[in-house]
Design a protein around this motif. Sequence first.
Motif, mmCIF file in Angstrom:
data_model
loop_
_atom_site.group_PDB
_atom_site.id
_atom_site.type_symbol
_atom_site.label_atom_id
_atom_site.label_comp_id
_atom_site.label_asym_id
_atom_site.label_seq_id
_atom_site.Cartn_x
_atom_site.Cartn_y
_atom_site.Cartn_z
ATOM 1 N N MET A 151 -0.012 3.932 -1.058
ATOM 2 C CA MET A 151 -1.149 4.800 -0.786
ATOM 3 C C MET A 151 -2.050 4.919 -2.016
ATOM 4 S SD MET A 151 0.519 8.644 -0.764
ATOM 5 C CE MET A 151 1.505 8.297 0.678
ATOM 6 N N GLY A 152 -3.352 4.922 -1.765
ATOM 7 C CA GLY A 152 -4.329 5.070 -2.831
ATOM 8 C C GLY A 152 -4.510 3.852 -3.717
ATOM 9 N N SER A 153 -3.891 2.744 -3.364
ATOM 10 C CA SER A 153 -3.981 1.553 -4.206
ATOM 11 C C SER A 153 -5.355 0.888 -4.086
ATOM 12 C CB SER A 153 -2.909 0.539 -3.805
ATOM 13 O OG SER A 153 -1.617 1.078 -4.018
ATOM 14 N N VAL A 154 -5.757 0.192 -5.153
ATOM 15 C CA VAL A 154 -7.000 -0.577 -5.165
ATOM 16 C C VAL A 154 -6.606 -2.034 -5.339
ATOM 17 C CG1 VAL A 154 -9.190 -0.975 -6.329
ATOM 18 C CG2 VAL A 154 -8.289 1.359 -6.121
ATOM 19 N N VAL A 155 -6.731 -2.809 -4.274
ATOM 20 C CA VAL A 155 -6.240 -4.180 -4.250
ATOM 21 C C VAL A 155 -7.390 -5.135 -4.553
ATOM 22 C CG1 VAL A 155 -5.117 -5.958 -2.863
ATOM 23 C CG2 VAL A 155 -4.446 -3.562 -2.603
ATOM 24 N N LEU A 156 -7.295 -5.826 -5.686
ATOM 25 C CA LEU A 156 -8.359 -6.724 -6.133
ATOM 26 C C LEU A 156 -7.975 -8.197 -6.016
ATOM 27 C CD1 LEU A 156 -9.415 -4.805 -9.376
ATOM 28 C CD2 LEU A 156 -10.354 -4.580 -7.066
ATOM 29 N N HIS A 157 -6.698 -8.467 -5.743
ATOM 30 C CA HIS A 157 -6.222 -9.848 -5.693
ATOM 31 C C HIS A 157 -5.326 -10.026 -4.469
ATOM 32 C CE1 HIS A 157 -7.743 -10.326 -9.759
ATOM 33 N NE2 HIS A 157 -7.091 -9.224 -10.101
ATOM 34 N N ASP A 158 -5.163 -11.272 -4.042
ATOM 35 C CA ASP A 158 -4.283 -11.579 -2.915
ATOM 36 C C ASP A 158 -2.864 -11.093 -3.187
ATOM 37 O OD1 ASP A 158 -6.469 -12.832 -1.819
ATOM 38 O OD2 ASP A 158 -5.682 -14.871 -2.041
ATOM 39 N N GLY A 214 5.624 -10.300 1.780
ATOM 40 C CA GLY A 214 6.851 -9.570 1.514
ATOM 41 C C GLY A 214 6.897 -8.776 0.235
ATOM 42 N N GLU A 215 5.782 -8.679 -0.508
ATOM 43 C CA GLU A 215 5.793 -7.944 -1.764
ATOM 44 C C GLU A 215 5.266 -6.523 -1.594
ATOM 45 O OE1 GLU A 215 5.549 -11.580 -5.006
ATOM 46 O OE2 GLU A 215 4.059 -9.973 -5.081
ATOM 47 N N VAL A 216 5.691 -5.647 -2.502
ATOM 48 C CA VAL A 216 5.234 -4.257 -2.536
ATOM 49 C C VAL A 216 4.305 -4.096 -3.732
ATOM 50 C CG1 VAL A 216 5.934 -1.845 -2.750
ATOM 51 C CG2 VAL A 216 7.366 -3.456 -1.458
ATOM 52 N N TRP A 217 3.068 -3.689 -3.477
ATOM 53 C CA TRP A 217 2.080 -3.491 -4.536
ATOM 54 C C TRP A 217 1.586 -2.055 -4.500
ATOM 55 C CZ3 TRP A 217 -1.621 -7.596 -6.681
ATOM 56 C CH2 TRP A 217 -0.976 -8.841 -6.791
ATOM 57 N N ALA A 218 1.250 -1.528 -5.688
ATOM 58 C CA ALA A 218 0.706 -0.172 -5.759
ATOM 59 C C ALA A 218 -0.063 -0.017 -7.066
ATOM 60 C CB ALA A 218 1.818 0.868 -5.673
ATOM 61 N N GLY A 219 -0.937 0.988 -7.092
ATOM 62 C CA GLY A 219 -1.655 1.326 -8.310
ATOM 63 C C GLY A 219 -3.132 0.996 -8.249
ATOM 64 N N ASN A 220 -3.828 1.339 -9.355
ATOM 65 C CA ASN A 220 -5.261 1.077 -9.498
ATOM 66 C C ASN A 220 -5.508 0.483 -10.891
ATOM 67 O OD1 ASN A 220 -8.019 1.022 -9.564
ATOM 68 N ND2 ASN A 220 -8.295 3.254 -9.465
ATOM 69 N N PRO A 221 -5.708 -0.839 -10.963
ATOM 70 C CA PRO A 221 -5.629 -1.813 -9.859
ATOM 71 C C PRO A 221 -4.196 -2.042 -9.419
ATOM 72 C CG PRO A 221 -5.909 -2.951 -11.943
ATOM 73 C CD PRO A 221 -6.033 -1.473 -12.256
ATOM 74 N N ALA A 222 -4.035 -2.466 -8.169
ATOM 75 C CA ALA A 222 -2.688 -2.666 -7.623
ATOM 76 C C ALA A 222 -1.978 -3.816 -8.327
ATOM 77 C CB ALA A 222 -2.771 -2.939 -6.132
ATOM 78 N N ARG A 223 -0.683 -3.591 -8.575
ATOM 79 C CA ARG A 223 0.168 -4.604 -9.207
ATOM 80 C C ARG A 223 1.481 -4.690 -8.431
ATOM 81 N NH1 ARG A 223 -2.382 -1.924 -13.452
ATOM 82 N NH2 ARG A 223 -3.411 -3.294 -14.970
ATOM 83 N N PRO A 224 2.173 -5.831 -8.534
ATOM 84 C CA PRO A 224 3.446 -5.966 -7.793
ATOM 85 C C PRO A 224 4.516 -5.063 -8.392
ATOM 86 C CG PRO A 224 3.045 -7.886 -9.188
ATOM 87 C CD PRO A 224 1.797 -7.076 -9.246
ATOM 88 N N LEU A 225 5.246 -4.391 -7.507
ATOM 89 C CA LEU A 225 6.381 -3.569 -7.925
ATOM 90 C C LEU A 225 7.696 -4.310 -7.694
ATOM 91 C CD1 LEU A 225 5.413 -0.048 -6.527
ATOM 92 C CD2 LEU A 225 4.993 -0.999 -8.801
#
Length: 211
Positions: free
Chosen positions: A184-191, A195-206
């Motif tokens: 939630m609230g993530s900013v996704v700038l890249h593909d 199956g991956e979990v991404w989060a953050g601003n900018p979003a990164r893989p967790l």
Amino acid sequence: MKDLVIVGAGGFARETAAAATAAGWQVLGFVDDDPALHGTTRSELPVLGGVDSVTDLDAAVVVCVGNPRNYTARRSIVERLDLPAARYATVVHPAAELGAGSLVGPGTVLLAGTVLTADVTVGSHVAVMPHAVLTHDDKVADHVTIASGVRLGGSATVRAGAYLGSGALIREGVTVGERALVGMGSVVLHDIPPGEVWAGNPARPLRRKLS
């Protein structure tokens, strides 16, 4: 009035019941595999029995299960029921907006305030929560969940079974891979790979999903 049965009896199912009623459906009730719910009411509608009982009911069906902890459940139930596409309802709240050239598949739910601006394609059994905005030429595959307040930039692609958390922003042209989860609230700038979990601003893989 068109008769409708909703699979599931949780929050999304009850929201869909309200949207369907507003759109002119006659909601007969819910079906759910929790035996403790059978014979009870949810939002003043009866829980009619288990999920498999929909095969014996003369009504359209929409599957409304799943949450961030188990967002593949909707796909699993659709595969289990193995109903023809013609049995599935497409539920669009009257306060949703569908722009020219936009297509929405069977079994999909668009809740109030959803906007599809122009030439947006949404697949089957997709859940779109309130006030999500999908802009020109976006493509959303089957079984995707788009939580409230999500924004997709133009020509974005969301692959099958992905989950976009509340308030996520997806940059134009970006692809979110199959079964990926965006926090939630993530900013996704890249593909995002499948199956991956991404989060953050900018979003990164967790991490990669475990299942």
